[in-house]
Design a protein around this motif. Structure first.
Motif, PDB file in Angstrom:
ATOM      1  N   ILE A 104       0.832  -1.202   0.000  1.00  0.00           N
ATOM      2  CA  ILE A 104       0.000   0.000   0.000  1.00  0.00           C
ATOM      3  C   ILE A 104       0.867   1.252   0.000  1.00  0.00           C
ATOM      4  O   ILE A 104       1.894   1.315   0.659  1.00  0.00           O
ATOM      5  N   CYS A 105       0.417   2.213  -0.788  1.00  0.00           N
ATOM      6  CA  CYS A 105       0.959   3.563  -0.702  1.00  0.00           C
ATOM      7  C   CYS A 105      -0.041   4.340   0.137  1.00  0.00           C
ATOM      8  O   CYS A 105      -1.181   4.544  -0.292  1.00  0.00           O
ATOM      9  N   PRO A 106       0.342   4.758   1.335  1.00  0.00           N
ATOM     10  CA  PRO A 106      -0.616   5.447   2.205  1.00  0.00           C
ATOM     11  C   PRO A 106      -0.931   6.866   1.749  1.00  0.00           C
ATOM     12  O   PRO A 106      -1.889   7.471   2.218  1.00  0.00           O
ATOM     13  N   GLY A 107      -0.138   7.391   0.821  1.00  0.00           N
ATOM     14  CA  GLY A 107      -0.327   8.760   0.350  1.00  0.00           C
ATOM     15  C   GLY A 107       0.777   9.665   0.879  1.00  0.00           C
ATOM     16  O   GLY A 107       1.576   9.285   1.734  1.00  0.00           O
ATOM     17  N   TYR A 108       0.822  10.857   0.343  1.00  0.00           N
ATOM     18  CA  TYR A 108       1.858  11.830   0.697  1.00  0.00           C
ATOM     19  C   TYR A 108       1.567  12.359   2.103  1.00  0.00           C
ATOM     20  O   TYR A 108       0.605  13.096   2.326  1.00  0.00           O
ATOM     21  N   THR A 109       2.410  11.955   3.028  1.00  0.00           N
ATOM     22  CA  THR A 109       2.140  12.150   4.442  1.00  0.00           C
ATOM     23  C   THR A 109       3.136  13.108   5.080  1.00  0.00           C
ATOM     24  O   THR A 109       4.322  13.099   4.757  1.00  0.00           O
ATOM     25  N   LYS A 110       2.654  13.874   6.002  1.00  0.00           N
ATOM     26  CA  LYS A 110       3.478  14.834   6.730  1.00  0.00           C
ATOM     27  C   LYS A 110       4.357  14.081   7.741  1.00  0.00           C
ATOM     28  O   LYS A 110       3.937  13.778   8.858  1.00  0.00           O
ATOM     29  N   THR A 111       5.571  13.740   7.279  1.00  0.00           N
ATOM     30  CA  THR A 111       6.538  13.016   8.114  1.00  0.00           C
ATOM     31  C   THR A 111       7.918  13.616   7.900  1.00  0.00           C
ATOM     32  O   THR A 111       8.108  14.506   7.054  1.00  0.00           O
ATOM     33  N   ASP A 112       8.893  13.118   8.632  1.00  0.00           N
ATOM     34  CA  ASP A 112      10.261  13.599   8.474  1.00  0.00           C
ATOM     35  C   ASP A 112      10.777  13.376   7.054  1.00  0.00           C
ATOM     36  O   ASP A 112      11.475  14.217   6.507  1.00  0.00           O
ATOM     37  N   ILE A 113      10.434  12.227   6.440  1.00  0.00           N
ATOM     38  CA  ILE A 113      10.955  11.923   5.106  1.00  0.00           C
ATOM     39  C   ILE A 113      10.437  12.901   4.046  1.00  0.00           C
ATOM     40  O   ILE A 113      11.083  13.135   3.039  1.00  0.00           O
ATOM     41  N   THR A 114       9.260  13.515   4.279  1.00  0.00           N
ATOM     42  CA  THR A 114       8.718  14.507   3.341  1.00  0.00           C
ATOM     43  C   THR A 114       8.992  15.929   3.820  1.00  0.00           C
ATOM     44  O   THR A 114       8.411  16.877   3.291  1.00  0.00           O
ATOM     45  N   CYS A 115       9.865  16.052   4.810  1.00  0.00           N
ATOM     46  CA  CYS A 115      10.157  17.364   5.415  1.00  0.00           C
ATOM     47  C   CYS A 115       8.865  18.028   5.905  1.00  0.00           C
ATOM     48  O   CYS A 115       8.708  19.244   5.814  1.00  0.00           O
ATOM     49  N   ASN A 116       7.949  17.188   6.373  1.00  0.00           N
ATOM     50  CA  ASN A 116       6.662  17.639   6.916  1.00  0.00           C
ATOM     51  C   ASN A 116       5.839  18.458   5.925  1.00  0.00           C
ATOM     52  O   ASN A 116       5.111  19.366   6.314  1.00  0.00           O
ATOM     53  N   THR A 117       5.924  18.087   4.638  1.00  0.00           N
ATOM     54  CA  THR A 117       5.171  18.819   3.618  1.00  0.00           C
ATOM     55  C   THR A 117       3.929  18.078   3.130  1.00  0.00           C
ATOM     56  O   THR A 117       3.135  18.647   2.400  1.00  0.00           O
ATOM     57  N   GLY A 118       3.751  16.826   3.505  1.00  0.00           N
ATOM     58  CA  GLY A 118       2.601  16.062   3.015  1.00  0.00           C
ATOM     59  C   GLY A 118       1.293  16.583   3.584  1.00  0.00           C
ATOM     60  O   GLY A 118       1.248  17.081   4.713  1.00  0.00           O
ATOM     61  N   PRO A 119       0.201  16.484   2.827  1.00  0.00           N
ATOM     62  CA  PRO A 119      -1.096  16.964   3.298  1.00  0.00           C
ATOM     63  C   PRO A 119      -1.773  16.028   4.309  1.00  0.00           C
ATOM     64  O   PRO A 119      -2.652  16.448   5.061  1.00  0.00           O
ATOM     65  N   LEU A 120      -1.366  14.735   4.327  1.00  0.00           N
ATOM     66  CA  LEU A 120      -1.984  13.777   5.239  1.00  0.00           C
ATOM     67  C   LEU A 120      -1.248  13.739   6.576  1.00  0.00           C
ATOM     68  O   LEU A 120      -0.019  13.820   6.616  1.00  0.00           O
ATOM     69  N   THR A 121      -1.999  13.577   7.652  1.00  0.00           N
ATOM     70  CA  THR A 121      -1.371  13.349   8.945  1.00  0.00           C
ATOM     71  C   THR A 121      -0.966  11.876   9.014  1.00  0.00           C
ATOM     72  O   THR A 121      -1.534  11.038   8.303  1.00  0.00           O
ATOM     73  N   PRO A 122      -0.013  11.544   9.862  1.00  0.00           N
ATOM     74  CA  PRO A 122       0.322  10.125  10.023  1.00  0.00           C
ATOM     75  C   PRO A 122      -0.900   9.293  10.433  1.00  0.00           C
ATOM     76  O   PRO A 122      -1.047   8.152   9.992  1.00  0.00           O
TER      77      PRO A 122
END
Length: 154
Positions: A104-122
């Protein structure tokens, strides 16, 4: 890493494997035609063939030949490793019909790996993997999900 746990999973009345992947790991984004053909080989796909793709990628990476050999050049290792994991998901699902194995791809998530730029919360992104872990006995296996939906292609 899954292989050593197979004997334990087989003891469960409802074994599940949920691999967290990415849309960037879709086979067509690997871009090397030989690798795409090898990883798309349906029933003929084996762990040895996946290892062969990874070894060829690593060789070309070390020699600085990614572009010349048709591999992706942008976050190349991430893309190829996710494509290999997706292929391994299909292999495991074919080999162990009693285990529900999906990625599964959970979607672009606001995490360290995305520098907290993803629109989804963990928390939002976790809903899809939890759904897969709780699939019913006759649920799909060997599939690629984006969030909560099956995609038709890896």
């Amino acid at each position: 890493m899954i292989d050593p746990f197979i004997p334990l999973l087989l003891l469960s009345p409802s074994p599940r494997v949920v691999n967290v992947s990415s849309l960037l790991g879709k086979i067509k984004l690997v871009s090397n035609e030989w690798a795409i053909k090898t990883l798309s080989d349906g029933v003929g796909l084996t762990a040895e063939k996946v290892d062969e793709v990874l070894n060829e990628f690593l060789k070309d990476f070390k020699e600085g030949l990614l572009k010349e050999k048709g591999w992706p050049t942008n976050i190349a290792a991430y893309r190829v490793s996710k494509a290999a994991m997706n292929a391994h998901t299909r292999i495991l699902a074919q080999k162990y019909s009693s285990i529900c194995v999906n990625c599964i791809c959970p979607g672009y998530t606001k995490t360290d790996i995305t520098c907290n730029t993803g629109p989804l919360t963990p928390q939002d992104a976790a809903e899809g993997p939890i759904l897969l872990a709780l699939l019913p006995e006759d649920g799909p296996s060997g599939q690629f999900f984006y969030q909560k939906n099956i995609l038709t292609t890896f």
